[in-house]
Design an enzyme around this catalytic site. Structure first.
Site, PDB file in Angstrom:
ATOM      1  N   TRP A   1     -24.747   4.112   4.487  1.00 50.08           N
ATOM      2  CA  TRP A   1     -24.500   2.754   4.027  1.00 50.08           C
ATOM      3  C   TRP A   1     -24.700   1.834   5.227  1.00 50.08           C
ATOM      4  CZ3 TRP A   1     -19.294   2.956   0.775  1.00 50.08           C
ATOM      5  CH2 TRP A   1     -19.487   3.758  -0.351  1.00 50.08           C
ATOM      6  N   SER A   2     -25.580   0.857   5.127  1.00 51.13           N
ATOM      7  CA  SER A   2     -25.865   0.029   6.304  1.00 51.13           C
ATOM      8  C   SER A   2     -26.279  -1.386   5.910  1.00 51.13           C
ATOM      9  CB  SER A   2     -26.976   0.667   7.146  1.00 51.13           C
ATOM     10  OG  SER A   2     -28.207   0.675   6.438  1.00 51.13           O
TER      11      SER A   2
ATOM     12  N   ALA B   1     -28.983  -4.390   6.961  1.00 47.46           N
ATOM     13  CA  ALA B   1     -30.198  -4.815   7.662  1.00 47.46           C
ATOM     14  C   ALA B   1     -30.824  -5.902   6.793  1.00 47.46           C
ATOM     15  CB  ALA B   1     -31.167  -3.650   7.862  1.00 47.46           C
ATOM     16  N   ARG B   2     -31.355  -6.917   7.411  1.00 54.11           N
ATOM     17  CA  ARG B   2     -31.834  -8.080   6.664  1.00 54.11           C
ATOM     18  C   ARG B   2     -33.000  -7.726   5.735  1.00 54.11           C
ATOM     19  NH1 ARG B   2     -34.438 -10.748  12.101  1.00 54.11           N
ATOM     20  NH2 ARG B   2     -36.655 -10.394  11.606  1.00 54.11           N
TER      21      ARG B   2
ATOM     22  N   HIS C   1     -29.847   4.156  11.713  1.00 60.92           N
ATOM     23  CA  HIS C   1     -29.765   5.294  10.809  1.00 60.92           C
ATOM     24  C   HIS C   1     -30.659   5.137   9.586  1.00 60.92           C
ATOM     25  CE1 HIS C   1     -25.562   6.429  12.567  1.00 60.92           C
ATOM     26  NE2 HIS C   1     -26.558   6.773  13.350  1.00 60.92           N
TER      27      HIS C   1
ATOM     28  N   GLU D   1     -20.738   6.991   5.771  1.00 62.83           N
ATOM     29  CA  GLU D   1     -19.770   5.896   5.852  1.00 62.83           C
ATOM     30  C   GLU D   1     -18.779   5.904   4.697  1.00 62.83           C
ATOM     31  OE1 GLU D   1     -23.191   4.629   8.363  1.00 62.83           O
ATOM     32  OE2 GLU D   1     -22.978   5.625   6.420  1.00 62.83           O
TER      33      GLU D   1
ATOM     34  N   GLU E   1     -31.578 -15.395  13.833  1.00 63.60           N
ATOM     35  CA  GLU E   1     -30.753 -14.201  14.016  1.00 63.60           C
ATOM     36  C   GLU E   1     -29.481 -14.459  14.827  1.00 63.60           C
ATOM     37  OE1 GLU E   1     -29.820 -11.339  13.377  1.00 63.60           O
ATOM     38  OE2 GLU E   1     -31.321 -10.456  12.067  1.00 63.60           O
TER      39      GLU E   1
ATOM     40  N   LYS F   1     -26.337   5.164  20.673  1.00 65.06           N
ATOM     41  CA  LYS F   1     -26.511   4.084  19.695  1.00 65.06           C
ATOM     42  C   LYS F   1     -25.464   2.988  19.876  1.00 65.06           C
ATOM     43  CE  LYS F   1     -27.353   3.403  14.749  1.00 65.06           C
ATOM     44  NZ  LYS F   1     -26.276   2.480  14.340  1.00 65.06           N
TER      45      LYS F   1
END
Length: 503
Positions: free
Chosen positions: A171-172, A174-175, A193, A236, A285, A394
Site C-alpha cells: 500500500w503506497s 505516489a502521484r 516498493h 502495510e 512537489e 530506503k
C-alpha cells in the site's frame, strides 16, 4: 449513538474535524482549475481548518466532493498536529514526538491482517462502472498549481500492488496524473516498493499487465502507513491492523484479485504497464517548485473498472512550501523509521525528526552524549557510521543532509535546530560527503543540475556537536530566558509578568 472511529473510517475522520471546528464546508461553486488549489494553499500556510469543497464546477451528483488539507497543521490551541493524531485515533493534542513514539510502539504489537467482508458490507461497491462507462476526463479533477503538466487525481490516495506469488502486498502513495478517459500516469521509481513489485511482474514477462488498484478515502491510518518507508516485503495492511487494534475490512476488486478497503470512497482498478509510457508532470512537489515544461515519460495505468460510494469524497494534498502532507506525513514517518533504525543499529540516538522548514530534506538526529562518549569515537568516525547506515537504506532515500545535534537541543523546535546548526559546525570541515549514494530525483538541486544524469551523491552528514563533547562533558550557558537563568527566577518572572505591565 455510534462512537466515531476516525482512524478506521474516513467519513468519521471528517465528522471529527467538523465537531472540532476544524472543517470549513464550502457550498459556493468552486472551480477545480486552480481555485481549489489556491484555497488549499492559503489554508495550509495559515494553519486554518480543512476545506471540504461540496460544490465543484463540473461535478456530478456522486462524483465528487474534495477534502483538502487532510493532514495539514492547525492552530496550536486545537493541537497543531491534531489531524495527524486523528489518523491514528489519538488525542488531538498529541505532539509529533508522541506520534512518532506511538508508531514505534505499534510495531511491537501483534500484526492484524485484513478481514474479507461481503460486497453487501462494502460501501465502495455502491456504484460500479465498467471500462466503457469510465470517463476520467469528465471528473472534476483538480489542476493544482500553475504550470502543472495536467490534472492530478492522485495526491492522497493509496496504490495497491501485489507480487505475482501474492506474498507481498504494498500500500503506497505516489502521484498520478489523468492522461485521457481511460489512463493515468505516475511516478513508479526505484527504490520505491511500488517499483520493486512492478519489476517482479516484469521478471515473469508481464511488464504490461500488472494488476493495480487505486483507492481514495481509505482508513486514515492506512493512508498514513502507506507513506512510511517500512522494510521491503512487509505488507502495510497488517501494521495498520496493529495500529487500529482491529483488522481492516477489505473486499475483492472487480477485475483482479486485489483486496481493497471496503469503506473506500472510490476505487479505480486495472493494469499498469512499464513498457507503455506517457509524459508525466511537471508537478508542484514537496520542495515548493514547479519547473515549467519539465515532464518525464512515466508508466501508464489503464483503468478498467471503477466503484464508488454515494456522494463520494476525494481527499487531496496540494504540495508546496511547508507545511502540507508531504512534510507532516512523509517527513515525520521517515523520522519514525530513522529512530527505529538507530535503535536496531545501536546508535546513541534519542530522537529523530525532519523539520518542516527544511522541506523534508534534512534529518535531525538528537544524540545521547553519554552514549556517544561511551563509544570512544571521533566526529569523523561517527559521521561515516551514521551516513553509511542511513544513506544506504530506503529510510534515507529522500534525505540529503543528516544533522547531528547534542541532547540539549529540542529537535522539534526549529528555532533551536537552526541555532545549533549555524553555531556548532564549521562549514565543509564538519561535513562528511557521501558521493556514491543514490540521490533523491525530486530534490530541486538534483533535478536542475547535471547530477540528474548520474543520480549519485549530493548528500552529507553535518556534525553539530562540539568536538570535545565526544570525550567529556562541556559546560556552556544558553543565553535565553528559559535556560539562561535560575529556575526560581524564571518562575518568579512568569508569575509576575502581568504585574510588570505585560499582557
Amino acid at each position: 449513538m455510534r462512537k466515531l472511529n476516525p482512524a478506521l473510517e474516513f467519513r468519521d475522520f471528517i465528522q471529527v474535524l467538523k465537531d472540532e471546528d476544524d472543517l470549513i464546508e464550502i457550498t459556493e461553486e468552486i472551480d477545480p482549475n486552480l481555485e481549489v488549489g489556491a484555497i488549499m494553499r492559503k489554508a495550509y500556510e495559515s494553519h486554518l481548518p480543512a476545506p471540504l469543497f461540496k460544490n465543484l464546477k463540473g461535478a456530478s451528483k456522486d462524483l465528487f466532493s474534495i477534502l483538502g488539507c487532510p493532514a495539514g497543521l492547525r492552530s496550536k490551541e486545537k493541537g497543531d498536529h491534531g489531524r495527524i493524531a486523528h489518523h491514528l485515533g489519538l488525542d488531538p493534542k498529541t505532539t509529533i514526538k508522541e506520534i512518532i513514539d506511538y508508531l514505534l510502539e505499534c510495531k511491537e504489537k501483534e500484526p492484524l491482517p485484513p478481514i474479507t467482508v461481503p460486497v453487501s458490507s462494502a460501501p465502495c461497491k455502491t456504484h460500479i462502472l465498467s471500462e466503457e462507462k469510465i470517463h476520467l476526463q469528465s471528473l472534476p479533477t483538480p489542476y493544482l498549481h500553475v504550470s502543472d503538466g495536467g490534472k492530478y487525481l492522485q495526491t492522497y490516495g493509496m496504490w495497491i500492488l501485489q507480487t505475482p506469488d501474492k506474498k507481498w502486498t504494498n500500500w503506497s502513495i505516489a502521484r498520478g496524473m489523468v492522461v485521457d478517459d481511460k489512463h493515468i500516469t505516475g511516478l513508479v521509481i526505484k527504490p520505491q516498493h511500488i517499483r520493486q513489485i512492478a519489476d517482479s511482474w516484469a521478471a515473469i514477462g508481464k511488464a504490461n499487465e500488472i494488476p493495480f488498484a487505486l483507492c481514495f478515502g481509505v482508513p486514515p491510518a492506512a493512508i498514513l502507513v502507506s507513506s512510511m518507508p517500512i522494510p521491503e516485503g512487509v505488507s502495510e495492511s497488517d501494521y495498520v491492523g496493529a495500529i487500529l487494534g482491529e483488522s481492516v475490512p477489505v473486499v475483492k476488486c472487480e477485475t483482479n484479485d486485489l483486496m481493497v478497503p471496503a469503506t473506500s470512497e472510490m476505487v479505480f482498478e486495472g493494469t499498469l504497464s512499464l513498457t507503455d509510457t506517457h509524459l508525466e508532470g511537471p508537478f508542484g512537489e514537496m520542495h515548493g517548485y514547479v519547473f515549467k515544461s519539465q515532464g518525464h515519460p512515466c508508466p501508464l495505468y489503464t483503468v478498467k473498472a471503477m466503484s464508488y460510494r454515494d456522494n463520494a469524497i476525494l481527499p487531496v494534498s496540494n504540495p508546496g512550501l511547508c507545511t502540507d502532507e508531504t512534510h507532516t506525513l512523509i517527513g515525520s514517518l521517515v523520522a519514525t523509521e530513522a529512530k527505529e533504525l538507530a535503535i536496531e543499529s545501536g546508535l546513541p540516538i534519542l530522537d529523530a525528526f525532519m523539520p518542516y522548514e527544511a522541506q523534508a530534506l534534512w534529518l535531525i538526529l538528537k544524540v545521547d552524549l553519554k552514549g556517544l562518549q561511551a563509544l570512544k569515537t571521533t566526529p569523523e568516525e561517527f559521521c561515516k557510521k551514521v551516513g553509511d547506515i542511513y544513506f544506504r537504506t530506503k529510510v534515507g532515500f529522500i534525505v540529503h543532509e543528516i544533522i547531528l545535534v547534542a541532547d540539549d537541543i529540542d529537535i522539534f523546535n526549529f528555532k533551536e535546530v537552526i541555532w545549533a546548526y549555524v553555531t556548532r559546525h564549521t562549514p565543509v570541515a564538519d561535513q562528511m560527503a557521501f558521493d556514491d549514494v543514490t540521490s533523491f530525483p525530486l530534490a530541486p538541486f538534483v533535478s536542475q543540475s547535471s547530477r540528474s544524469k548520474t543520480m549519485k551523491g549530493g548528500k552529507c552528514v553535518t556534525n553539530c556537536i562540539f568536538r570535545q563533547q565526544y570525550e567529556r562533558s562541556f559546560d556552556y550557558i544558553t543565553c535565553n530566558f528559559e535556560k539562561g537563568y535560575p529556575k526560581g527566577l524564571v518562575d518568579k518572572v512568569n508569575e509576575n509578568w502581568k504585574r510588570y505591565g505585560y499582557k
